[in-house]
Design a protein around this motif. Structure first.
Motif, PDB file in Angstrom:
ATOM      1  N   GLU A 105      -2.993 -33.280 -43.469  1.00  0.00           N
ATOM      2  CA  GLU A 105      -3.765 -33.293 -42.576  1.00  0.00           C
ATOM      3  C   GLU A 105      -4.633 -34.219 -42.439  1.00  0.00           C
ATOM      4  N   MET A 106      -4.997 -34.740 -43.718  1.00  0.00           N
ATOM      5  CA  MET A 106      -5.863 -36.038 -43.451  1.00  0.00           C
ATOM      6  C   MET A 106      -5.428 -37.209 -42.758  1.00  0.00           C
ATOM      7  N   ALA A 107      -3.871 -37.358 -43.142  1.00  0.00           N
ATOM      8  CA  ALA A 107      -3.307 -38.396 -42.510  1.00  0.00           C
ATOM      9  C   ALA A 107      -3.168 -38.410 -40.979  1.00  0.00           C
ATOM     10  N   LYS A 108      -3.000 -36.870 -40.631  1.00  0.00           N
ATOM     11  CA  LYS A 108      -3.103 -36.916 -39.214  1.00  0.00           C
ATOM     12  C   LYS A 108      -4.470 -37.286 -38.485  1.00  0.00           C
ATOM     13  N   SER A 109      -5.598 -36.875 -39.327  1.00  0.00           N
ATOM     14  CA  SER A 109      -6.880 -37.151 -38.742  1.00  0.00           C
ATOM     15  C   SER A 109      -7.114 -38.730 -38.819  1.00  0.00           C
ATOM     16  N   LEU A 110      -6.767 -39.508 -39.750  1.00  0.00           N
ATOM     17  CA  LEU A 110      -6.883 -40.733 -39.901  1.00  0.00           C
ATOM     18  C   LEU A 110      -6.127 -41.639 -38.924  1.00  0.00           C
ATOM     19  N   ALA A 111      -4.908 -41.043 -38.523  1.00  0.00           N
ATOM     20  CA  ALA A 111      -4.080 -41.619 -37.655  1.00  0.00           C
ATOM     21  C   ALA A 111      -4.668 -41.705 -36.088  1.00  0.00           C
ATOM     22  N   CYS A 112      -5.524 -40.556 -35.964  1.00  0.00           N
ATOM     23  CA  CYS A 112      -6.241 -40.634 -34.825  1.00  0.00           C
ATOM     24  C   CYS A 112      -7.490 -41.435 -34.721  1.00  0.00           C
ATOM     25  N   ALA A 113      -7.849 -42.071 -35.633  1.00  0.00           N
ATOM     26  CA  ALA A 113      -9.133 -42.861 -35.590  1.00  0.00           C
ATOM     27  C   ALA A 113      -8.914 -44.390 -35.877  1.00  0.00           C
ATOM     28  N   PRO A 114      -9.121 -45.343 -35.056  1.00  0.00           N
ATOM     29  CA  PRO A 114      -8.546 -46.811 -35.271  1.00  0.00           C
ATOM     30  C   PRO A 114      -9.058 -47.516 -36.665  1.00  0.00           C
ATOM     31  N   GLY A 115      -8.121 -47.765 -37.398  1.00  0.00           N
ATOM     32  CA  GLY A 115      -8.449 -48.249 -38.744  1.00  0.00           C
ATOM     33  C   GLY A 115      -8.667 -47.253 -39.810  1.00  0.00           C
ATOM     34  N   GLY A 116      -8.669 -45.973 -39.530  1.00  0.00           N
ATOM     35  CA  GLY A 116      -9.000 -45.100 -40.368  1.00  0.00           C
ATOM     36  C   GLY A 116      -8.385 -45.245 -41.724  1.00  0.00           C
TER      37      GLY A 116
END
Length: 326
Positions: A105-116
């Protein structure tokens, strides 16, 4: 774009409400840097300035997009298992999250944030999800005590009153009545609940007997939030009624104060939404025993009515009480 939640017969029997202090904590954290949410909460935001200056919320904000669309990991605000959740119990469940699920779930979230995902914090969270869970839980606990715990009796009373109101709607007119004014972006038709979220794609979920959790929120306005893929129960987080007067102090005219007495008039004025004795005492800074005595007198005079919700009694003004206040 819309999210379509398709019901079958079993799902109709599994619609439930709940209050979640954990979810409210995260929505409050999100509100701190979402200007579009500030309107009703300006007095609270002013009061929180000194508190937030010494509160490092960076680990949470990493997974909370500053503007939609985006995705926040579901495990951070997992749907509560009980109608009236306890923050400590919810925090314990957060700490017990499976690291593999959290990482996905964190990987999915960070994929939505440029550079996350490439940031130092993002890489550390994905490399050691168990440590990330611990850190996120610790920050959430600090945020709860700093931002919400002092006002929780007042917030909880408003959320309880919202659930009582919606439950009566459901009893009076079924799902059509319940969803008619839940939120402008929520509609019910032909066994499908449609939630128009700020995502940029259409989603359809067959509930398959899981039902839907309706979670009223103080801080989610003006949004309505939905989703939660398996293993979580599908959830709709929507703004509770009454938030417009949440942070204002009840006002009473001098004539009413002379008629009823200052404190009794204040109790009547404070019941702009149904409330409990404890919540009124907290809001008005009066002893619970004093508030209880005032409520008894006002109820005997026909100015209030009372109804039980779970183990608590909620008081609300009658039409006569509202007319007198006016």
């Amino acid at each position: 774009m819309p999210l379509h939640l398709r019901f079958d017969a079993d799902d109709l029997l599994r619609i439930r409400f709940a209050v979640s202090p954990l979810c409210e904590t995260h929505e409050a954290v999100r509100t701190l840097r979402r200007a579009d949410r500030h309107g009703y909460h300006t007095p609270w935001l002013r009061r929180m300035r000194a508190t937030t200056a010494g509160l490092d919320l960076t680990p949470l904000w990493l997974f909370m997009p500053s503007s939609p669309p985006g995705y926040t990991p579901d495990f951070l605000g997992r749907p509560p298992d009980t109608p009236l959740a306890d923050f400590g119990e919810e925090l314990a469940r957060l700490r017990a999250t499976d690291p593999a699920l959290a990482r996905a779930e964190m990987a999915k979230s960070l994929a939505c944030a440029p550079g996350g995902a490439e940031s130092e914090r993002g890489r550390a969270a994905l490399a050691d999800p168990a440590a990330a869970i611990r850190e996120l839980a610790e920050v959430t606990e600090r945020a709860w005590h700093a931002l919400l715990a002092p006002d929780w009796p007042r917030l909880r009373a408003l959320l309880d009153a919202e659930i009582a109101y919606r439950s009566r709607q459901l009893a009076d007119g079924g799902l059509r009545r319940l969803f008619a004014d839940l939120h402008p972006r929520v509609t019910w038709s032909d066994g499908t609940l449609t939630v128009r979220t700020r995502t940029d794609f259409v989603q359809t979920q067959d509930l398959d007997g899981r039902g839907v959790l309706l979670l009223p929120s103080i801080f989610v306005w003006p949004d309505v939030v939905s989703g939660f893929d398996p293993p979580w129960q599908p959830t709709v987080i929507y703004p509770a009624r009454g938030i417009g007067g949440l942070w204002s102090e009840p006002e009473t005219g001098p004539a009413l104060a002379r008629l009823l007495g200052t404190n009794r008039a204040a109790v009547l004025a404070a019941l702009d939404t149904p409330s409990t004795t404890t919540a009124l005492a907290h809001r008005l800074r009066l002893a619970p025993s004093s508030v209880s005595a005032h409520l008894s007198v006002l109820r005997a005079a026909g100015l209030l009515t009372a109804h039980r919700h779970a183990h608590e009694v909620h008081y609300e003004r009658t039409p006569l009480g509202s007319a007198l206040l006016g």
